[in-house]
Design a protein around this motif. Structure first.
Motif, PDB file in Angstrom:
ATOM      1  N   ARG A   1      23.130  10.399   4.315  1.00  0.00           N
ATOM      2  CA  ARG A   1      23.170  11.634   3.539  1.00  0.00           C
ATOM      3  C   ARG A   1      24.024  12.690   4.251  1.00  0.00           C
ATOM      4  O   ARG A   1      23.765  13.029   5.414  1.00  0.00           O
ATOM      5  CB  ARG A   1      21.748  12.154   3.327  1.00  0.00           C
TER       6      ARG A   1
ATOM      7  N   ALA B   1      24.909  18.940  -3.063  1.00  0.00           N
ATOM      8  CA  ALA B   1      24.708  20.304  -2.563  1.00  0.00           C
ATOM      9  C   ALA B   1      23.236  20.674  -2.689  1.00  0.00           C
ATOM     10  O   ALA B   1      22.793  21.209  -3.689  1.00  0.00           O
ATOM     11  CB  ALA B   1      25.575  21.301  -3.345  1.00  0.00           C
ATOM     12  N   GLY B   2      22.466  20.326  -1.671  1.00  0.00           N
ATOM     13  CA  GLY B   2      21.047  20.644  -1.641  1.00  0.00           C
ATOM     14  C   GLY B   2      20.823  21.769  -0.660  1.00  0.00           C
ATOM     15  O   GLY B   2      21.047  22.937  -0.972  1.00  0.00           O
ATOM     16  N   SER B   3      20.433  21.406   0.569  1.00  0.00           N
ATOM     17  CA  SER B   3      20.316  22.422   1.615  1.00  0.00           C
ATOM     18  C   SER B   3      21.652  23.114   1.843  1.00  0.00           C
ATOM     19  O   SER B   3      21.720  24.296   2.139  1.00  0.00           O
ATOM     20  CB  SER B   3      19.837  21.771   2.912  1.00  0.00           C
ATOM     21  N   ASP B   4      22.722  22.349   1.704  1.00  0.00           N
ATOM     22  CA  ASP B   4      24.080  22.897   1.847  1.00  0.00           C
ATOM     23  C   ASP B   4      24.576  23.347   0.482  1.00  0.00           C
ATOM     24  O   ASP B   4      25.533  22.804  -0.066  1.00  0.00           O
ATOM     25  CB  ASP B   4      24.987  21.809   2.436  1.00  0.00           C
TER      26      ASP B   4
ATOM     27  N   GLU C   1      23.080  20.624  -6.622  1.00  0.00           N
ATOM     28  CA  GLU C   1      23.864  19.500  -7.126  1.00  0.00           C
ATOM     29  C   GLU C   1      23.539  18.288  -6.265  1.00  0.00           C
ATOM     30  O   GLU C   1      22.994  18.431  -5.159  1.00  0.00           O
ATOM     31  CB  GLU C   1      25.365  19.818  -7.051  1.00  0.00           C
TER      32      GLU C   1
ATOM     33  N   GLN D   1      25.409  16.545   4.504  1.00  0.00           N
ATOM     34  CA  GLN D   1      25.329  17.969   4.163  1.00  0.00           C
ATOM     35  C   GLN D   1      26.030  18.722   5.286  1.00  0.00           C
ATOM     36  O   GLN D   1      26.016  18.274   6.431  1.00  0.00           O
ATOM     37  CB  GLN D   1      23.882  18.434   4.048  1.00  0.00           C
ATOM     38  N   PHE D   2      26.632  19.843   4.942  1.00  0.00           N
ATOM     39  CA  PHE D   2      27.374  20.653   5.917  1.00  0.00           C
ATOM     40  C   PHE D   2      28.459  19.799   6.595  1.00  0.00           C
ATOM     41  O   PHE D   2      28.765  19.990   7.774  1.00  0.00           O
ATOM     42  CB  PHE D   2      26.433  21.253   6.975  1.00  0.00           C
TER      43      PHE D   2
END
Lengths: 378, 398
Positions: free
Chosen positions: A267, B133-136, B130, A269-270
């Motif tokens: 997963r 695009a969750g935490s981010d 999205e 993110q960032f």
């Protein structure tokens, strides 16, 4: 000191793991089994019989394979990994366990080979609503009439009680509701007049039933073991079930750990894999601590499940259940949290493992119950 | 320093309490109390009863239906609502898009949207998260490209709560793909009946249809539905999420659950008597009550220190979010544990009216689904990990 499996046990593990991976490897398969009339797969049940799993703990003289708690642990851990819906615990460990441990020669000869062959399903109708987790709290009565008995009372959350052919029912033949003495066990045909069953799905995708015994007549030969003295046997088979569920929970936790770590690796993110965040790494590491503590206690439970000293055995299994419950809760909640929203969805596997672990907590005593037992003998 | 309410505040509390207990239908409040899912009609009914009394949007500007309440009154109102298990007015309308339009919207948008939003004649849903695009959240990809006097929207939103009932959706969309992450985002209002929108249900682990995926395929949106300034949407989102976090402690809800747990424990047979006779159980409840009291006073400190109309959320709200969600989960867990083995039956089994043996007690089958469902509260609204990041950066300077 030896934590290793024997060659025979390794062979068993290899074949059970292969069967469960084949039957449950694709999570969609589980849904097709649940959609069958009984809520589980008749075809798989026959395959378990073919592999010898259904007679595993029974003596060879009773048509079984003479396995012990370690063999049951191996089977149940695979069941936990696959999130299996068939009534193995209800039939082989609980119902079959009572007949194995307490039945006379005639009862064993009549029932155990049928279970081993996959032709007979059993359930243990013991829990009553007021009893919560106290095994000795039995209000259902069995009144002597002629040469037999007449049963009156209600049992709840009977695991796979709706598809069982043969029930083991606890009932009071003497004493007051919460007396240790005075409880007897009876074999009751699930189709006998006066047996009213309401089957229902449980939160974890398995099945259970509420069962009322409204003047059900049984012959004297239906009694298992001695009259009024069934509590030790009930405690013994419950401890066997706790050991089995401990192994199942370890299987389920192993999968949750694996899919959580896999998710952390993939997963993004960032701009990075979320597994690169130390806060999440630490939580995943805590999950592994829980898992390994639980695995140790599942092994301890298997070792102690049929220990000759009942008091030692009871304390050991109470301890195992506490660790299992606490690890299940901590690991399950962490798994959902580390996934985020995706694990809240029905289409993703993690939530189903979490639900099964949560329900295992609620079976045969929560942590409060077992800690009370342990505190009382401290 | 005086932590007591004034006589006027106590009188206000009593009047609010009396209204909640008499005006909102008991069957709706019972569903809330048991952690069950409400129908669209239940939510609309309760919302409109409140709006008729002038209490659906008390924190809005007075000209759009707000009450001139002190922050303490607002706090009392919210606590009493949770205490009485009244379904809150639809938060997407009252806590999210309403305040954003009231503060940043055009005069025309205010006139068009605020009255029907207050009365839930428009049902809003929130198009923020999205798949990628969750935490981010700022990495969102749904894009809106200008085409004459329209935007053309393409992309996908997810976790869209109750989108199946929604008339409109407020969305964060990318309007400048060249700008840095947070800077190219705009806040757009979109009619859910627009051609090109598809809503797909997501079923959650408690077997509920609460959230959805929403797909946008060349959806044409009149440019007049842009809120505020193009590419400033992130600022409005921060303002909105700040509102979400202050409400998220839900102390009143957890207190209501503890009160219910006590009642149920007194009715649940255990040992010689009931579960309430068990000292260990009572100590567990007492510990939760201590933690709730601490959270309540922390919340009061935030309330007392907050300045009305500030668009900067108090960083204390992260503390409220973390501990509030933990206590919501702990109280849901408590109720599930009270059910004991009767946590197992699925709710459908309890609703079956056949004359076969009853599955009981009747509240118990809802306890585990509520526990499962409550795992979301430490995930949504900025996960607790994100909240800890905020505390570490904004508070601790790490």
């Amino acid at each position: 000191m030896d934590f290793d499996f024997s060659d025979e046990q390794l062979l068993l593990k290899t074949s059970v793991d292969r069967l469960i991976a084949d039957a449950y490897g694709d999570f969609e398969q589980r849904k097709t089994y649940q959609a069958e009339p009984a809520g589980w797969s008749a075809a798989l049940w026959a395959r378990y019989a073919g592999l010898g799993l259904l007679g595993m703990p029974f003596a060879e003289a009773d048509g079984g394979f003479g396995g012990g708690p370690v063999e049951t642990m191996i089977v149940m851990e695979a069941i936990g990994r696959g999130l299996v819906v068939e009534p193995y615990l209800a039939t082989v460990v609980l119902g079959g366990g009572i007949v194995r441990l307490g039945g006379d020669a005639a009862q064993r000869a009549r029932i155990l080979p049928q279970i081993a062959a996959g032709d007979l399903r059993m359930a243990f109708a013991h829990v009553e609503r007021q009893a919560r987790y106290d095994l000795f709290d039995v209000a259902t009565t069995a009144r002597r009439e002629g040469s037999g008995f007449v049963l009156h009372g209600g049992k709840g959350v009977v695991l796979h009680g709706d598809s069982a052919d043969l029930l083991v029912v606890s009932a009071r033949t003497a004493g007051a509701r919460r007396d240790g003495q005075g409880i007897s066990l009876f074999l009751v045909d699930a189709a006998a007049p006066g047996v009213l069953r309401r089957g229902y799905p449980t939160q974890d995708g398995l099945r259970a039933a509420e069962i009322v015994f409204d003047g059900v007549r049984v012959a004297a030969s239906a009694m298992i073991g001695a009259a009024d003295a069934a509590l030790p046997l009930i405690e013994q088979v419950t401890d066997s079930a706790i050991a089995a569920l401990a192994a199942e929970a370890v299987g389920a936790m192993t999968v949750l750990q694996d899919i959580t770590v896999e998710y952390l690796r993939t997963r993004q993110q960032f701009g990075v894999a979320i597994g690169s965040f130390q806060a999440l790494q630490h939580r995943a590491a805590d999950m592994l601590v829980e898992l390994e503590q639980a695995r140790s206690m599942a092994m301890y439970a298997a070792m102690m499940a049929e220990a000759p000293d009942a008091a030692q055995r009871r304390a050991a299994l109470a301890a195992a259940k506490v660790q299992m419950n606490d690890s299940s809760r901590a690991l399950g909640q962490a798994s959902i949290q580390l996934h985020g929203g995706i694990a809240m969805t029905r289409d993703y596997k993690a939530g189903h493992y979490f639900k099964r672990l949560t329900m295992i907590e609620s079976l045969f005593g929560d942590s409060d119950h077992h800690l009370r037992q342990l505190a009382a003998v401290n | 320093m005086d932590l007591r309410f004034t006589a006027e505040e106590l009188a206000f509390r009593d009047s609010v309490r009396a209204f909640f207990e008499t005006a909102i239908p008991a069957d709706i409040r019972r569903l809330v109390s048991e952690g069950r899912h409400l129908t669209k009609q239940d939510i609309v009914t309760a919302h409109r009863i409140l709006n008729a009394r002038g209490w659906a949007v008390p924190h809005w500007p007075a000209e759009w239906g707000g009450q001139d309440w002190s922050v303490v009154q607002r706090y009392i109102f919210q606590e009493e609502m949770q205490r009485a298990a009244v379904p809150p007015p639809l938060p997407f309308n009252t806590q999210m898009v309403g305040p954003v339009i009231a503060r940043f919207g055009s005069a025309a948008q205010k006139r068009r949207f605020l009255p029907p939003t207050a009365n839930i004649d428009i049902w809003w849903c929130q198009g923020f998260s999205e798949p990628g695009a969750g935490s981010d959240l700022a990495s969102l990809k749904t894009r809106a490209e200008r085409d004459g006097d329209h935007y053309v929207v393409n992309g996908q939103k997810t976790w869209t709560t109750l989108a199946q009932y929604a008339d409109w959706i407020f969305c964060l969309v990318r309007t400048d793909r060249t700008a840095k992450k947070q800077q190219g985002i705009s806040f757009l209002l979109i009619d859910m009946t627009s051609p090109g929108i598809t809503v797909r249900p997501i079923i959650t682990i408690d077997d509920a249809h609460e959230v959805n995926e929403v797909f946008f395929d060349n959806v044409r949106v009149p440019a007049e539905h842009l809120v505020g300034v193009e590419n400033k949407g992130w600022d409005y989102a921060k303002f909105l999420l700040g509102n979400e976090r202050t409400g998220i402690a839900r102390v009143g809800l957890s207190k209501e659950r503890v009160a219910r747990a006590k009642q149920l424990a007194r009715e649940t047979p255990s040992g010689q008597g009931t579960l309430w006779d068990d000292a260990a159980f009572r100590m567990r409840v007492a510990r939760l009550e201590v933690q709730l009291k601490a959270l309540e006073i922390t919340q009061l400190r935030v309330v007392a220190g907050s300045t009305q109309g500030s668009d900067k959320p108090d960083p204390n709200s992260s503390i409220l979010k973390i501990r509030g969600s933990e206590l919501q989960q702990a109280t849901a867990e408590l109720l599930k544990d009270i059910a004991g083995p009767y946590a197992l039956p699925l709710p459908d089994a309890a609703d079956d009216l056949s004359n076969a043996p009853a599955v009981a007690p009747d509240w118990a089958p809802y306890a585990a689904p509520a526990y499962f469902n409550n795992r979301k509260v430490s995930i949504y609204g900025g996960s607790n990990e994100i909240q800890r990041n905020i505390i570490a950066k904004a508070f601790l300077g790490l």
